[in-house]
Motif scaffolding. Sequence first.
Motif, mmCIF file in Angstrom:
data_model
loop_
_atom_site.group_PDB
_atom_site.id
_atom_site.type_symbol
_atom_site.label_atom_id
_atom_site.label_comp_id
_atom_site.label_asym_id
_atom_site.label_seq_id
_atom_site.Cartn_x
_atom_site.Cartn_y
_atom_site.Cartn_z
ATOM 1 N N LYS A 1 3.252 -5.214 -7.264
ATOM 2 C CA LYS A 1 3.954 -6.378 -7.812
ATOM 3 C C LYS A 1 3.342 -6.810 -9.143
ATOM 4 N N LYS B 1 0.719 -5.925 -3.328
ATOM 5 C CA LYS B 1 0.255 -6.904 -4.316
ATOM 6 C C LYS B 1 -0.023 -6.211 -5.649
ATOM 7 N N ASN C 1 -0.376 -4.720 2.502
ATOM 8 C CA ASN C 1 -0.194 -5.969 1.751
ATOM 9 C C ASN C 1 -0.913 -5.933 0.409
ATOM 10 N N GLU C 2 -2.093 -5.302 0.349
ATOM 11 C CA GLU C 2 -2.828 -5.195 -0.918
ATOM 12 C C GLU C 2 -2.157 -4.183 -1.846
#
Length: 105
Positions: A88, A85, A81-82
């Motif tokens: 993105k 992130k 997830n990091e």
Amino acid sequence: EKEEEMTNLYLWAYCMEYYLNNGTLEKGSGESYPLKLVAVISNGSYKIIDSKLPEEGEGYSESIRKIFPNKYHEKIFLPGNEYNKRSKILSTEVEQMAKNYYNLK
């Protein structure tokens, strides 16, 4: 980081090709990876004299450990997830630069 006469620069590179297709911004090929640059001061500014990229595939993790100091490993090997992130944020910033370049909203 200074190391004798050289400076080691550790960064995350995000490179993406953008082009216009009938007035619409399109993505081409791209890459995203950690990178080590080695620089020396020449004529009052930094000159890159070497670069190191991690290996692709099975050798990736081991090459990261060889290229980058331990204190950076945690930032390179982020949980999913990091990692997403970071990806993105970088892709959004670079896409905005491409829009600015082509004078798009």
